[in-house]
Motif scaffolding. Structure first.
Motif, short mmCIF file in Angstrom:
data_model
loop_
_atom_site.label_atom_id
_atom_site.label_comp_id
_atom_site.label_asym_id
_atom_site.label_seq_id
_atom_site.Cartn_x
_atom_site.Cartn_y
_atom_site.Cartn_z
N GLU A 240 6.08 15.60 -8.44
CA GLU A 240 7.03 16.00 -7.39
C GLU A 240 6.46 15.80 -6.00
OE1 GLU A 240 10.59 18.16 -5.88
OE2 GLU A 240 10.15 17.35 -7.87
N GLU A 241 5.15 15.99 -5.85
CA GLU A 241 4.54 15.91 -4.52
C GLU A 241 4.49 14.48 -4.00
OE1 GLU A 241 1.09 16.11 -7.53
OE2 GLU A 241 3.05 17.06 -7.23
N LEU A 242 4.76 13.48 -4.84
CA LEU A 242 4.77 12.09 -4.38
C LEU A 242 6.16 11.63 -3.95
CD1 LEU A 242 2.33 10.35 -6.89
CD2 LEU A 242 1.86 11.32 -4.63
N LEU A 243 7.18 12.45 -4.13
CA LEU A 243 8.51 12.12 -3.61
C LEU A 243 8.50 12.28 -2.10
CD1 LEU A 243 10.71 14.04 -6.23
CD2 LEU A 243 9.93 11.66 -6.32
N TRP A 244 9.48 11.68 -1.42
CA TRP A 244 9.58 11.87 0.02
C TRP A 244 9.64 13.35 0.36
CZ3 TRP A 244 7.60 7.99 1.80
CH2 TRP A 244 8.11 6.69 1.79
N SER A 245 8.98 13.72 1.43
CA SER A 245 9.10 15.07 1.99
C SER A 245 9.95 15.01 3.25
CB SER A 245 7.71 15.62 2.33
OG SER A 245 7.13 14.86 3.39
N MET A 246 10.43 16.16 3.68
CA MET A 246 11.17 16.23 4.94
C MET A 246 10.33 15.70 6.09
SD MET A 246 14.26 17.43 4.62
CE MET A 246 15.33 18.41 3.55
N GLU A 247 9.02 16.01 6.07
CA GLU A 247 8.13 15.58 7.14
C GLU A 247 7.99 14.06 7.18
OE1 GLU A 247 7.57 19.70 6.14
OE2 GLU A 247 7.41 17.91 4.89
N GLN A 248 7.90 13.43 6.03
CA GLN A 248 7.81 11.97 5.99
C GLN A 248 9.10 11.33 6.48
OE1 GLN A 248 6.62 11.86 1.84
NE2 GLN A 248 4.76 10.73 2.39
N LEU A 249 10.24 11.83 6.03
CA LEU A 249 11.51 11.25 6.45
C LEU A 249 11.71 11.41 7.96
CD1 LEU A 249 13.68 12.46 3.45
CD2 LEU A 249 13.10 10.10 3.97
N GLU A 250 11.33 12.56 8.49
CA GLU A 250 11.43 12.75 9.94
C GLU A 250 10.53 11.76 10.67
OE1 GLU A 250 10.50 13.79 13.86
OE2 GLU A 250 9.01 13.99 12.26
N SER A 251 9.34 11.50 10.09
CA SER A 251 8.42 10.55 10.71
C SER A 251 8.99 9.14 10.69
CB SER A 251 7.08 10.60 9.97
OG SER A 251 6.10 9.83 10.63
N HIS A 252 9.73 8.79 9.63
CA HIS A 252 10.34 7.47 9.55
C HIS A 252 11.29 7.24 10.72
CE1 HIS A 252 9.86 7.62 4.86
NE2 HIS A 252 8.71 7.56 5.50
N ILE B 196 17.83 11.38 -4.33
CA ILE B 196 17.79 10.02 -4.87
C ILE B 196 16.43 9.74 -5.47
CG2 ILE B 196 17.77 7.58 -4.21
CD1 ILE B 196 20.00 8.24 -2.21
N GLN B 197 15.36 10.13 -4.77
CA GLN B 197 14.02 9.90 -5.31
C GLN B 197 13.80 10.68 -6.61
OE1 GLN B 197 10.59 9.66 -2.75
NE2 GLN B 197 11.31 7.55 -2.69
N ARG B 198 14.31 11.88 -6.68
CA ARG B 198 14.16 12.65 -7.92
C ARG B 198 14.83 11.95 -9.10
NH1 ARG B 198 15.19 17.53 -4.66
NH2 ARG B 198 13.20 18.62 -4.40
N GLU B 199 15.99 11.34 -8.84
CA GLU B 199 16.68 10.61 -9.91
C GLU B 199 15.92 9.33 -10.27
OE1 GLU B 199 20.88 9.97 -9.74
OE2 GLU B 199 21.20 11.74 -8.50
N CYS B 200 15.35 8.67 -9.27
CA CYS B 200 14.64 7.41 -9.53
C CYS B 200 13.29 7.64 -10.18
CB CYS B 200 14.46 6.65 -8.21
SG CYS B 200 15.98 6.03 -7.50
N PHE B 201 12.66 8.76 -9.87
CA PHE B 201 11.30 9.04 -10.36
C PHE B 201 11.26 10.43 -11.00
CE2 PHE B 201 10.99 6.41 -6.47
CZ PHE B 201 10.48 5.25 -7.04
N PRO B 202 11.87 10.56 -12.18
CA PRO B 202 11.91 11.87 -12.84
C PRO B 202 10.53 12.25 -13.39
CG PRO B 202 12.80 10.19 -14.29
CD PRO B 202 12.52 9.51 -12.97
N PRO B 203 10.35 13.53 -13.78
CA PRO B 203 9.10 13.93 -14.43
C PRO B 203 8.81 13.04 -15.63
CG PRO B 203 10.47 15.84 -13.91
CD PRO B 203 11.31 14.63 -13.64
N PRO B 204 7.54 12.73 -15.87
CA PRO B 204 6.34 13.37 -15.32
C PRO B 204 5.86 12.84 -13.97
CG PRO B 204 5.70 11.76 -16.96
CD PRO B 204 7.22 11.77 -16.95
N PHE B 205 6.67 12.03 -13.27
CA PHE B 205 6.28 11.58 -11.93
C PHE B 205 6.04 12.82 -11.06
CE2 PHE B 205 6.82 9.95 -7.64
CZ PHE B 205 6.17 8.72 -7.69
#
Length: 225
Positions: free
Chosen positions: A45-57, A34-43
């Motif tokens: 990639e490293e600023l999209l949610w990571s697995m580690e961030q989602l797990e932390s949520h 979903i984040q990739r669709e909402c924030f396509p390049p040149p946004f």
């Protein structure tokens, strides 16, 4: 903690079943898509949610991590945390208040529910999914007796006209209806009201790094300024 809300959304004149629920580990791949669709390049990639961030949520504040399904398909998500906030608090930036998106800054007894991120897939944006997600957070504010929901709204149209208006004047024009801002106007339509403009809130070219702190006050808790 269990939260699930079933209702219908509309694609044109066609009603579709929708669910707002807590997101969980098996949703993570879909949430990143979903984040990739909402924030396509040149946004970046490293600023999209990571697995580690989602797990932390879901580890720090699962009650504030919601997703929307439409006809069985993930359509959007919203993430939040609790903080202590007073209106005369100094300005802050997104990075500091959210712990870089990991929300380890969550305060379990905080008086304010703070929106970290809201994302809706482009194909679902005419179905009021973003508004449904925000209203689900309003319900959390009321259920847990918090004072308000708060978050920074990107002034996403500001950079294009920064040569014409200072940030505060830009927001006055949006409130007067002489300008439209995609993010701020969406938040106004969702029931939120502006507190103040914040510079250097989030590195964002479209807004020249500006945001507006916007709140929704718990009508059962706050009656004045």
């Amino acid at each position: 903690m269990v939260y699930r809300k079933d209702q219908f959304v509309f694609s044109g004149h066609r009603p579709l079943p929708a669910v707002i629920r807590l997101y969980k580990e098996e949703d993570f791949d879909g949430l990143i898509d979903i984040q990739r669709e909402c924030f396509p390049p040149p946004f970046p990639e490293e600023l999209l949610w990571s697995m580690e961030q989602l797990e932390s949520h879901i580890r720090h504040y699962p009650e504030g991590a919601l997703c929307a399904e439409v006809d069985g398909e993930l359509a959007g998500s919203v993430t939040s945390l609790r903080i202590h906030f007073q209106e005369d608090d100094p300005d802050h930036c997104w990075e500091d208040v959210t712990g870089g998106g990991f929300i380890h800054t969550h305060v379990p007894d905080g008086n304010t529910l703070y929106v970290v991120d809201i994302s809706v897939r482009p194909a679902f944006r005419r179905m009021q999914i973003g508004r449904l997600l925000l209203h689900s957070l309003y319900e959390r504010v009321v259920a847990d007796g918090m004072d308000r929901l708060l978050g920074g709204g990107r002034m996403s149209g500001y950079a294009a006209c920064a040569h014409e208006a200072a940030p505060d004047e830009y927001i006055r024009q949006v409130l007067a209806g002489t300008r439209q801002d995609p993010v701020i106007t969406f938040m106004l339509k969702s029931g939120r009201t502006p507190l103040r403009v914040v510079a250097d809130y989030l590195e964002d070219e479209e807004s020249a790094d500006h945001a507006v702190l916007m709140e929704w006050r718990n009508p059962f808790r706050l009656t004045g300024g």
